[in-house]
Scaffold this motif. Structure first.
Motif, mmCIF file in Angstrom:
data_model
loop_
_atom_site.group_PDB
_atom_site.id
_atom_site.type_symbol
_atom_site.label_atom_id
_atom_site.label_comp_id
_atom_site.label_asym_id
_atom_site.label_seq_id
_atom_site.Cartn_x
_atom_site.Cartn_y
_atom_site.Cartn_z
ATOM 1 N N THR A 87 0.845 -1.193 0.000
ATOM 2 C CA THR A 87 0.000 0.000 0.000
ATOM 3 C C THR A 87 0.877 1.239 0.000
ATOM 4 O O THR A 87 2.023 1.214 0.443
ATOM 5 N N GLY A 89 0.352 5.384 0.985
ATOM 6 C CA GLY A 89 -0.572 6.385 1.507
ATOM 7 C C GLY A 89 -0.417 7.723 0.812
ATOM 8 O O GLY A 89 0.697 8.220 0.622
ATOM 9 N N ASN A 91 -1.150 11.763 0.898
ATOM 10 C CA ASN A 91 -1.442 12.848 1.834
ATOM 11 C C ASN A 91 -2.548 13.720 1.233
ATOM 12 O O ASN A 91 -2.314 14.480 0.297
#
Length: 577
Positions: A87, A89, A91
């Motif tokens: 994965t 992430g 922002n």
């Protein structure tokens, strides 16, 4: 994020070859992790892991599997336990009116559009002010040129620039800015051509001012500018997506345990379907009697007989214009002489629906378009992706007029052509490009593909592959006769004509036309009779003749038995080479 992994056969060993890794995943650490999992017994079926990457090949991590391993199962376990699936992430924090906010994707788009609208308004106001400023100057020039003699006399009579400026303001009814511009105007501007340039520039500015005011007054125009500017940016800077966005497959499915292998799919006119191992059908020479292909009910015959992978999709097109889908492995696995299971147990067919055509393909990117043909000669081209639907009740594939039925369907690629053949052995070959056959939606009725003489109708439609160097048109009659004719003898025509003769038909001695195919000498012919027997023979053994001929004996038939269907399969496809 998932790695790009292909299943390859290397030195007779099945391997998983990783050519791209998720962002920030180290290939050395990944190989060590896989080795640890194998050592600890958490993943079984892996024989070796090799990093074969270099500057020329790029990333290449080879995972060698044991002979008994199922590649999809191993891959699913690797996705679950290693960084082959990871994965990343994003922002989603942004400043909105000076305040930090965590936004959803749709909110990012919303605020971006609002910002772009504000930019356009401010930009338009600035441009409007500049153009109005220039137009104001040009308006003064035009007034001065209209009263040129008086202006010259006034300036010559003035003792100071201030006196001249004041005099011009009274004489021409202009303001100080315009008066200064007139005083600064070069003498060449009084020439006829220069005056015309001033006039043209003024008219152009006034037109621009009207357009800019319309933009400021219309939110729709502002948004249209955003669309056009983003389109220009896309055309100039965009490239193909480097990562593919796909639906989640989950960790495991029943299909993962089913071997991906070739099967002969048999579907009868009565609706019975089955799949059989392709190795059970041996090749025979032309003129043979064939082997038993299906145990049929009385008056039932085999209509569809082809080879497909167990993981392929099947699209069932019915005579009433609907389409249903299933996977090949969902058909019952039965022996060569078994009848199979009725498709009504697999799909929710409507009353009186009969299967007109069955197509098989790996996925919905296999071809850009699908073409349907009806017995009245209508054809329709639709993007294949429009048929990608999980609805068990089927989809509308084509809107049919009363009395019309679907008779054929084909997947086509760019540059392909279509060959329509009627029951009275007339044929029409035409291009399937967008100019000749434009794409339509699923629920439309199509356009005229071929016209017919009295008591004639469409028998079938065949695709002419743009990549085929040498091809033949193969025709067969229910009396067991067949022939192949070079494709070059079928000239390319425009859509919507009657066409040219495809075969010489004598229904009394050799029967009526039942099949027409486009094939190469490397293909194999699979012929099935009304008794359910199948004969498989190389196309190369069928004698080549002209269009206006009857052909040669293809299969020996018993009394009361007729040839009902012919299809083709390539030798290496069936044998698994």
């Amino acid at each position: 994020m998932r790695a790009v992994v292909q299943v390859e056969e290397i030195n007779k060993r099945t391997c998983l070859v990783v050519s791209e890794l998720p962002y920030q995943v180290n290939p050395d650490n990944l190989a060590l992790k896989i080795a640890e999992l194998v050592k600890d017994g958490k993943i079984k079926g892996i024989a070796d892991v090799r990093d074969e990457g270099n500057e020329r090949l790029g990333q290449r991590l080879v995972i060698v599997l044991q002979s008994s391993a199922i590649p999809k199962v191993i891959l699913n376990n690797l996705y679950k336990q290693t960084q082959l699936q990871d994965t990343f992430g994003a922002n989603m924090l942004a400043l909105v009116d000076g305040v930090p906010r965590t936004l959803r994707l749709d909110e990012f788009i919303k605020f971006y559009i609002e910002h772009q609208v504000e930019v356009i308004i401010r930009r338009t106001k600035y441009r409007l002010a500049e153009k109005e400023k220039r137009a104001h100057i040009l308006q003064g020039y035009l007034k001065a040129l209209d009263a040129l003699d008086a202006v010259i006399a006034l300036i010559r009579a003035s003792t100071t620039p201030e006196e001249a400026r004041t005099g011009l303001m009274k004489l021409l009814d202009v303001d100080e800015v315009q008066a200064n511009a007139i005083l600064d105007m070069q003498l060449r501007r009084i020439a006829a051509l220069e005056r015309q340039k001033i006039n043209d520039e003024f008219n152009g500015l006034m037109s621009d001012i009207v357009e800019l005011n319309e933009i400021l007054a219309s939110e729709a125009k502002q948004r249209q500018i955003i669309i056009s500017e983003l389109t220009e940016l896309t055309a100039k800077y965009s490239d193909e997506r480097r990562t593919q966005i796909v639906a989640s497959e989950g960790d495991f499915s029943a299909e993962d345990l089913i071997p991906d292998q070739d099967a002969v799919v048999t579907i009868t006119r009565g609706g019975y379907a089955k799949r059989t191992n392709a190795d059970l059908y041996k090749s025979q020479r032309r003129g043979g009697r064939g082997v038993k292909g299906a145990a049929l009910k009385q008056d039932d015959v085999v209509d569809h007989f082809f080879v497909a992978s167990t993981h392929d999709w099947l699209l069932f097109f019915t005579n009433q214009g609907r389409v249903y889908r299933a996977k090949v492995h969902e058909l019952p696995d039965a022996g060569r002489d078994a009848r199979g299971q009725h498709v009504a147990n697999l799909m929710a067919f409507k009353p009186d629906e009969l299967i007109a055509q069955v197509l098989s393909f790996k996925d919905y990117t296999a071809s850009p378009y699908l073409v349907l043909a009806t017995k009245t000669g209508l054809v329709k081209k639709t993007p294949l992706t429009e048929y990608d639907s999980p609805r068990t009740g089927g989809l509308i594939a084509i809107s049919l007029k009363p009395g019309d039925e679907v008779v054929s369907a084909a997947l086509i690629n760019k540059g392909d052509e279509l060959l329509l053949v009627s029951k009275k052995a007339m044929s029409l070959r035409f291009a399937a490009d967008d100019e000749s056959l434009r794409p339509m939606g699923r629920s439309t009725s199509g356009v005229i593909g071929m016209k017919f003489r009295a008591n004639d109708e469409l028998l079938t439609m065949a695709r002419i592959d743009s990549q085929t160097a040498t091809a033949f048109v193969f025709t067969a009659t229910d009396g067991g006769y067949g022939k192949k004719t070079p494709l070059d003898e079928y000239r390319l025509q425009g859509r919507g004509g009657i066409g040219i003769k495809a075969a010489k038909i004598d229904e009394n001695s050799r029967g009526s036309l039942v099949s027409a195919l486009v094939l190469a000498d490397t293909d194999e012919i699979l012929a099935i009779t009304s008794a359910g027997t199948v004969m498989r023979t190389p196309a190369a053994e069928v004698r080549q003749t002209g269009r206006d001929s009857m052909g040669v004996r293809l299969v020996n038939l018993d009394e009361g038995v007729a040839l009902v269907s012919v299809t083709q399969n390539q030798e290496d496809e069936i044998s698994g080479k």
